[in-house]
Design a protein around this motif. Structure first.
Motif, PDB file in Angstrom:
ATOM      1  N   ARG A  10       0.735  -1.059  -0.054  1.00  0.00           N
ATOM      2  CA  ARG A  10      -0.007   0.128  -0.209  1.00  0.00           C
ATOM      3  C   ARG A  10       0.881   1.106  -0.091  1.00  0.00           C
ATOM      4  O   ARG A  10       2.102   1.010   0.241  1.00  0.00           O
ATOM      5  CB  ARG A  10      -0.885  -0.124   1.309  1.00  0.00           C
ATOM      6  N   GLY A  11       0.213   2.513  -0.110  1.00  0.00           N
ATOM      7  CA  GLY A  11       1.035   3.599   0.180  1.00  0.00           C
ATOM      8  C   GLY A  11       1.958   3.766  -0.821  1.00  0.00           C
ATOM      9  O   GLY A  11       1.988   3.395  -2.144  1.00  0.00           O
ATOM     10  N   GLU A  12       3.090   4.448  -0.332  1.00  0.00           N
ATOM     11  CA  GLU A  12       4.341   4.311  -1.347  1.00  0.00           C
ATOM     12  C   GLU A  12       4.995   3.141  -2.027  1.00  0.00           C
ATOM     13  O   GLU A  12       5.234   3.462  -3.218  1.00  0.00           O
ATOM     14  CB  GLU A  12       5.535   5.045  -0.294  1.00  0.00           C
ATOM     15  N   GLU A  13       4.789   2.373  -1.380  1.00  0.00           N
ATOM     16  CA  GLU A  13       5.307   0.838  -2.163  1.00  0.00           C
ATOM     17  C   GLU A  13       4.392   0.894  -3.310  1.00  0.00           C
ATOM     18  O   GLU A  13       4.698   0.544  -4.343  1.00  0.00           O
ATOM     19  CB  GLU A  13       5.457  -0.189  -1.058  1.00  0.00           C
ATOM     20  N   ASN A  43       2.564   2.927  -5.011  1.00  0.00           N
ATOM     21  CA  ASN A  43       2.551   3.785  -5.858  1.00  0.00           C
ATOM     22  C   ASN A  43       3.933   3.614  -6.723  1.00  0.00           C
ATOM     23  O   ASN A  43       4.104   4.002  -7.959  1.00  0.00           O
ATOM     24  CB  ASN A  43       2.677   5.337  -5.254  1.00  0.00           C
ATOM     25  N   SER A  44       4.981   3.261  -6.140  1.00  0.00           N
ATOM     26  CA  SER A  44       6.387   2.884  -6.759  1.00  0.00           C
ATOM     27  C   SER A  44       6.214   1.775  -7.733  1.00  0.00           C
ATOM     28  O   SER A  44       6.569   2.053  -8.851  1.00  0.00           O
ATOM     29  CB  SER A  44       7.155   2.968  -5.749  1.00  0.00           C
ATOM     30  N   VAL A  45       5.637   0.833  -7.213  1.00  0.00           N
ATOM     31  CA  VAL A  45       5.326  -0.358  -8.031  1.00  0.00           C
ATOM     32  C   VAL A  45       4.676   0.056  -9.263  1.00  0.00           C
ATOM     33  O   VAL A  45       4.871  -0.455 -10.537  1.00  0.00           O
ATOM     34  CB  VAL A  45       4.836  -1.568  -7.368  1.00  0.00           C
ATOM     35  N   SER A  46       3.448   0.647  -9.034  1.00  0.00           N
ATOM     36  CA  SER A  46       2.448   1.015 -10.041  1.00  0.00           C
ATOM     37  C   SER A  46       3.259   1.690 -11.239  1.00  0.00           C
ATOM     38  O   SER A  46       2.956   1.716 -12.489  1.00  0.00           O
ATOM     39  CB  SER A  46       1.334   2.017  -9.572  1.00  0.00           C
ATOM     40  N   GLU A  47       4.272   2.709 -10.713  1.00  0.00           N
ATOM     41  CA  GLU A  47       4.897   3.619 -11.701  1.00  0.00           C
ATOM     42  C   GLU A  47       6.138   2.678 -12.532  1.00  0.00           C
ATOM     43  O   GLU A  47       6.241   2.811 -13.703  1.00  0.00           O
ATOM     44  CB  GLU A  47       5.600   4.838 -10.888  1.00  0.00           C
TER      45      GLU A  47
END
Length: 267
Positions: free
Chosen positions: A121-124, A126-130
């Motif tokens: 969730r959260g930062e992880e 978003n980072s994986v999504s990008e």
């Protein structure tokens, strides 16, 4: 073996060899945390290396994801081999995301951190999504939801490690099918070379004790340099004297040369 080691040393600099040897040691130490015997360590090391090379991923980052799965094996009800299979699916999904080697490594690191915390969730997220959208697509497909719904699940803390394991298991066949069509980039091939170099240097150094010997030699050199620094004043005077003597000899030599040249001219 000595000839091979000499060939490696001739082709690469000392810094590269030291870095590769240390990287292999760190890799082995990471896997030692999740294995109970030398046989298990050898098996895990072989599995993770094969996955990293097959998917063109950084060796240590791949090992980190494997470590996270294996550390929670009892809780997730998975075996050592299943941890390797899950790592393989994650690495393949990242490989087909089409990012750079740096973004792939970042995605592996972030996903590994999510596994360590027990939830994505959260930062992880978003980072994986990008960095690796294909990985999230695989998770979404495995859960039978779309990306929007997957993001909502992440926001609500529902993407726990056990849910991710189930999703990846369901999506593995689809990921394998997509991975079979990928076109390998030059950068990805370069990552494979880095991994292979790390392995061969690490294998030689660990097998012959060369890594330990090199580490001790470098530590000894560091101690000598520290001693010189601690006696900088004395060393400075000695250097001044040595330079003065060298300068004096140079002047004498030049003077002699000048005299000899003048004699030649006069004659």
């Amino acid at each position: 073996a000595k000839a091979a080691t000499a060939t490696i040393a001739a082709g690469f600099g000392l810094a590269q060899i030291v870095q590769a040897s240390d990287a292999w040691t760190s890799y082995q130490n990471r896997l030692r945390l999740v294995t109970n015997s030398q046989q298990e360590l050898a098996g895990s090391s072989q599995d993770v290396y094969r996955i990293a090379q097959n998917t063109s991923q950084q060796l240590d980052s791949t090992a980190a994801v494997y470590q996270r799965f294996a550390q929670n094996a009892d809780k997730l009800n998975i075996t050592q081999k299943e941890a390797a299979t899950l790592t393989d699916t994650v690495s393949k999904a990242i490989a087909i995301s089409g990012g750079t080697a740096m973004s792939a490594e970042a995605a592996l690191v972030q996903f590994g951190q999510a596994l360590a915390s027990g939830v994505l969730r959260g930062e992880e997220f978003n980072s994986v999504s990008e960095q690796a959208p294909a990985l999230l697509m695989a998770v979404a497909d495995g859960l039978g939801v779309n990306i929007g719904q997957l993001r909502a699940m992440a926001n609500e803390g529902q993407l726990t490690a056990d849910v991710l394991v189930e999703a990846l298991g369901n999506a593995s066949a689809s990921v394998d099918e997509q991975f079979a069509t990928r076109v390998k980039t030059i950068a990805q091939a370069g990552t494979e070379i880095d991994n292979a170099f790390t392995r061969v240097v690490g294998t030689f150094s660990s097998g012959q004790g060369a890594g330990v010997a090199l580490a001790e030699a470098l530590s000894g050199l560091a101690s000598v340099l520290d001693s010189l620094a601690d006696n900088a004043d004395v060393l400075g005077v000695a250097l001044d004297i040595a330079l003065s003597l060298a300068a004096g000899k140079a002047i004498v030599a030049l003077t002699g040369l000048a005299v000899e040249t003048l004699r030649t001219i006069i004659v």
